[in-house]
Design an enzyme around this catalytic site. Structure first.
Site, PDB file in Angstrom:
ATOM      1  N   PRO A 167       0.833  -1.222   0.000  1.00 62.51           N
ATOM      2  CA  PRO A 167       0.000   0.000   0.000  1.00 62.51           C
ATOM      3  C   PRO A 167       0.858   1.258   0.000  1.00 62.51           C
ATOM      4  O   PRO A 167       1.035   1.905   1.027  1.00 62.51           O
ATOM      5  CB  PRO A 167      -0.812  -0.134   1.286  1.00 62.51           C
ATOM      6  CG  PRO A 167       0.023  -0.993   2.196  1.00 62.51           C
ATOM      7  CD  PRO A 167       0.842  -1.880   1.298  1.00 62.51           C
ATOM      8  N   CYS A 168       1.367   1.611  -1.143  1.00 59.27           N
ATOM      9  CA  CYS A 168       2.228   2.799  -1.232  1.00 59.27           C
ATOM     10  C   CYS A 168       1.475   4.042  -0.785  1.00 59.27           C
ATOM     11  O   CYS A 168       2.075   5.014  -0.357  1.00 59.27           O
ATOM     12  CB  CYS A 168       2.697   2.995  -2.665  1.00 59.27           C
ATOM     13  SG  CYS A 168       2.742   1.486  -3.616  1.00 59.27           S
ATOM     14  N   HIS A 169       0.172   3.991  -0.885  1.00 61.30           N
ATOM     15  CA  HIS A 169      -0.601   5.180  -0.508  1.00 61.30           C
ATOM     16  C   HIS A 169      -0.500   5.434   1.001  1.00 61.30           C
ATOM     17  O   HIS A 169      -0.783   6.522   1.471  1.00 61.30           O
ATOM     18  CB  HIS A 169      -2.051   5.006  -0.945  1.00 61.30           C
ATOM     19  CG  HIS A 169      -2.724   3.827  -0.340  1.00 61.30           C
ATOM     20  ND1 HIS A 169      -2.677   2.569  -0.906  1.00 61.30           N
ATOM     21  CD2 HIS A 169      -3.428   3.709   0.801  1.00 61.30           C
ATOM     22  CE1 HIS A 169      -3.374   1.747  -0.117  1.00 61.30           C
ATOM     23  NE2 HIS A 169      -3.836   2.402   0.915  1.00 61.30           N
TER      24      HIS A 169
END
Length: 103
Positions: free
Chosen positions: A54-56
């Site tokens: 989850p780079c976000h």
DNA sequence: TTCCTGACTTTAC
DNA sequence: AGTAAAGCCAGGA
């Protein structure tokens, strides 16, 4: 795959929803606080949430997102974070005071 | 094999 | 307190 990237991926993967971590934070967790730059780089090369990364949930130390390099727009990332219960201080600044990832 | 670049962080002036 | 510059590690060309 014992590359540094893999380590970062695993770290980011352990970030609970509703919580955000800064690049330096992850870099420190992997054992190299100086590799913060590469942490972000790993995100860029990461498979995305499809790969469990989850780079976000990974933001700057200030809590600001990555404009131009996000999933197609910082607004999208903002929506995702909001959907996870993360508060925003500004239009592009996450409230790390309440959402900073506590190990 | 060598040089350059890179979603950052920290320290120094 | 704010701005500026340097540093670090690894991958890509």
């Amino acid at each position: 795959m014992d590359s540094f990237f893999e380590q970062v991926y695993e770290m980011v993967r352990q970030i609970p929803s509703g919580r955000v971590a800064s690049y330096g934070q992850i870099a420190r967790l992997v054992g190299s606080p100086r590799k913060a730059r590469f942490v972000g780089f790993a995100m860029h090369a990461s498979p995305g949430m499809a790969g469990g990364v989850p780079c976000h949930r990974v933001v700057f130390k200030d809590g600001s997102l990555a404009p131009g390099f996000a999933f197609g727009g910082p607004d999208v990332q903002k929506e995702m974070l909001l959907g996870e219960g993360i508060s925003f201080k500004d239009e592009s600044h996450v409230d790390m005071d309440a959402c900073s990832w506590e190990v």
